[in-house]
Design a protein around this motif. Structure first.
Motif, PDB file in Angstrom:
ATOM      1  N   GLY A  94       3.849  15.940  -3.460  1.00 16.88           N
ATOM      2  CA  GLY A  94       4.066  15.474  -4.820  1.00 16.88           C
ATOM      3  C   GLY A  94       4.940  16.456  -5.589  1.00 16.88           C
ATOM      4  N   GLN A  95       5.712  15.953  -6.549  1.00 18.96           N
ATOM      5  CA  GLN A  95       6.595  16.832  -7.303  1.00 18.96           C
ATOM      6  C   GLN A  95       5.782  17.782  -8.176  1.00 18.96           C
ATOM      7  N   PRO A  96       5.944  19.102  -7.988  1.00 14.89           N
ATOM      8  CA  PRO A  96       5.203  20.065  -8.820  1.00 14.89           C
ATOM      9  C   PRO A  96       5.674  19.994 -10.270  1.00 14.89           C
TER      10      PRO A  96
ATOM     11  N   SER B 221      -5.366  15.247   6.110  1.00  9.67           N
ATOM     12  CA  SER B 221      -4.565  16.054   5.197  1.00  9.67           C
ATOM     13  C   SER B 221      -3.332  15.298   4.724  1.00  9.67           C
ATOM     14  N   LEU B 222      -3.200  14.031   5.142  1.00  7.24           N
ATOM     15  CA  LEU B 222      -1.974  13.281   4.908  1.00  7.24           C
ATOM     16  C   LEU B 222      -2.236  12.026   4.077  1.00  7.24           C
ATOM     17  N   THR B 223      -1.245  11.656   3.274  1.00  9.33           N
ATOM     18  CA  THR B 223      -1.207  10.345   2.653  1.00  9.33           C
ATOM     19  C   THR B 223      -0.055   9.574   3.293  1.00  9.33           C
ATOM     20  N   PHE B 224      -0.365   8.364   3.755  1.00  5.73           N
ATOM     21  CA  PHE B 224       0.641   7.513   4.372  1.00  5.73           C
ATOM     22  C   PHE B 224       1.131   6.471   3.373  1.00  5.73           C
ATOM     23  N   HIS B 225       2.327   5.989   3.595  1.00 12.16           N
ATOM     24  CA  HIS B 225       2.902   4.904   2.809  1.00 12.16           C
ATOM     25  C   HIS B 225       1.919   3.731   2.759  1.00 12.16           C
ATOM     26  N   SER B 226       1.970   2.955   1.696  1.00  9.85           N
ATOM     27  CA  SER B 226       1.005   1.877   1.498  1.00  9.85           C
ATOM     28  C   SER B 226       1.073   0.798   2.576  1.00  9.85           C
ATOM     29  N   SER B 227       2.206   0.665   3.259  1.00  9.94           N
ATOM     30  CA  SER B 227       2.313  -0.379   4.288  1.00  9.94           C
ATOM     31  C   SER B 227       3.046   0.074   5.548  1.00  9.94           C
TER      32      SER B 227
ATOM     33  N   VAL C 165       3.848  10.226   3.311  1.00 13.26           N
ATOM     34  CA  VAL C 165       4.493  10.401   2.013  1.00 13.26           C
ATOM     35  C   VAL C 165       4.003  11.645   1.281  1.00 13.26           C
ATOM     36  N   ALA C 166       2.915  12.247   1.745  1.00 12.38           N
ATOM     37  CA  ALA C 166       2.437  13.483   1.123  1.00 12.38           C
ATOM     38  C   ALA C 166       1.546  14.249   2.094  1.00 12.38           C
ATOM     39  N   VAL C 167       1.688  15.562   2.094  1.00 11.98           N
ATOM     40  CA  VAL C 167       0.824  16.469   2.846  1.00 11.98           C
ATOM     41  C   VAL C 167       0.053  17.303   1.832  1.00 11.98           C
ATOM     42  N   HIS C 168      -1.256  17.445   2.044  1.00 14.26           N
ATOM     43  CA  HIS C 168      -2.140  18.121   1.094  1.00 14.26           C
ATOM     44  C   HIS C 168      -2.780  19.358   1.735  1.00 14.26           C
TER      45      HIS C 168
END
Length: 355
Positions: A94-96, A218-224, A229-232
């Motif tokens: 995510g953009q800081p 630890s990851l967020t994937f695209h909705s479909s 789309v993001a690493v946490h």
């Protein structure tokens, strides 16, 4: 992190939301009240919160403990600097937005970044997907890890702190010391590992960014789409060795850790989830590697790390003399985990080409 993982803010993490809203109104362009706050589930060195404001959501992270050798404020600034570097390099975070070291705002230093919506999976078996979908999501995970490792250490804003070889040597030494401090029983396989690991650190001195705990949740994937789309969860990030990071990533194929999910017992052909060799091949494709020399060492290192952490839990529990039957049973589970993981690590290297 996904919205489905949200819960009300836990009592021990509550803070003055009105004071935070006033601070954001002053320091964050385009911030709009009212502000509402929820907490993301799951333990972390940096507890995470969802901030809802009209038309815009943010993730706030604060720390429960500072990094070694750093103050709490320095730890937050270091985490924030890494995220800015990753975002600037086009990596999925995510953009800081801002970092705040003024503890009077919420009681601890924190940083804020844009919330990235998508899908978050806690079960590595990916229930509800077909075989092709599962394979594609694991391919995306391997590709993302390879992309992180391709970032030049100088681009990360993290202190160099030596090379990849230095990292392995320091880590093995520190883990051995930690285990000896916490040992409660003599375990033959652990004693062998204590001697073998420091004597067989590979000399292929490759240095990279390490996430330190990179796994599916630890990851967020695209909705479909099967796209990260993001690493946490960058709490353990540092400059180290990419293959140590890869081995830590491969632990679900090797061991079942309470509360963390596992690929033990998965039918890889039927499920579409790649077996460990196929996952390694995917990582090698995306990182332009011909293979992974000394893989058994890196696996043994990662397993040893799990065993040492589990032994720490056992020692702390033993010192507390838990009267709760559930707590006592949990300690037995962790004590058994230490033995089983140590045996697995030693079996990997006993007679292997790692010497």
């Amino acid at each position: 992190m996904a919205a489905a993982d949200l819960t009300p803010v836990q009592p021990h993490h509550r803070f003055d939301e009105a004071r935070l809203a006033a601070y954001l109104a002053k320091h964050l362009p385009d911030f709009k009240a009212p502000l509402t706050v929820q907490q993301f589930k799951g333990p972390a060195a940096s507890p995470a919160f969802m901030l809802h404001s009209p038309g815009r959501n943010f993730v706030l992270r604060k720390r429960s403990q500072p990094k070694k050798g750093c103050s709490m404020a320095e730890s937050i600034e270091r985490d924030f600097g890494l995220l800015r570097a990753l975002h600037g390099a086009g990596l999925p975070v995510g953009q800081p937005q801002l970092a705040c070291t003024d503890e009077s705002v919420i009681g601890a230093p924190f940083y804020l970044l844009d919330y990235v919506p998508g899908r978050h999976f806690r079960d590595p078996g990916l229930p509800g997907m077909d075989a092709k979908q599962r394979q594609a999501h694991y391919e995306a995970m391997a590709e993302t890890l390879a992309r992180l490792h391709a970032l030049l250490p100088a681009q990360t804003s993290l202190p160099a702190n030596g090379s990849g070889l230095d990292y392995l040597t320091r880590q093995v030494t520190a883990l051995i010391e930690q285990y000896r401090t916490n040992a409660t029983d003599e375990i033959a396989a652990m004693e062998r590992l204590l001697d073998w690991l420091p004597a067989h650190v590979p000399t292929d001195d490759v240095t990279s960014l390490m996430h330190g705990n990179f796994r599916l949740d630890s990851l967020t994937f695209h909705s479909s789409e099967p796209r990260v789309v993001a690493v946490h969860d960058w709490d353990l990030a540092l400059i180290g060795h990419p293959l140590a990071d890869l081995a830590i990533n491969c632990m679900p194929w090797r061991v079942t850790i309470p509360g963390m999910g596992s690929l033990q017992g998965i039918d890889f052909i039927e499920s579409g989830i790649p077996g460990e060799p196929d996952y390694l091949n995917a990582y090698c494709r995306h990182s332009d590697r011909d293979g992974i020399p000394h893989w058994n060492f890196y696996l043994a290192f990662a397993l040893f790390r799990v065993a040492v952490m589990a032994q720490g839990i056992v020692k702390r529990g033993a010192n507390g003399n838990p009267a709760n039957p559930a707590a006592a049973q949990a300690l037995k589970v962790y004590a058994a985990l230490v033995r089983s993981v140590a045996n697995q690590a030693w079996n990997l290297i006993d007679g292997s080409d790692d010497g």
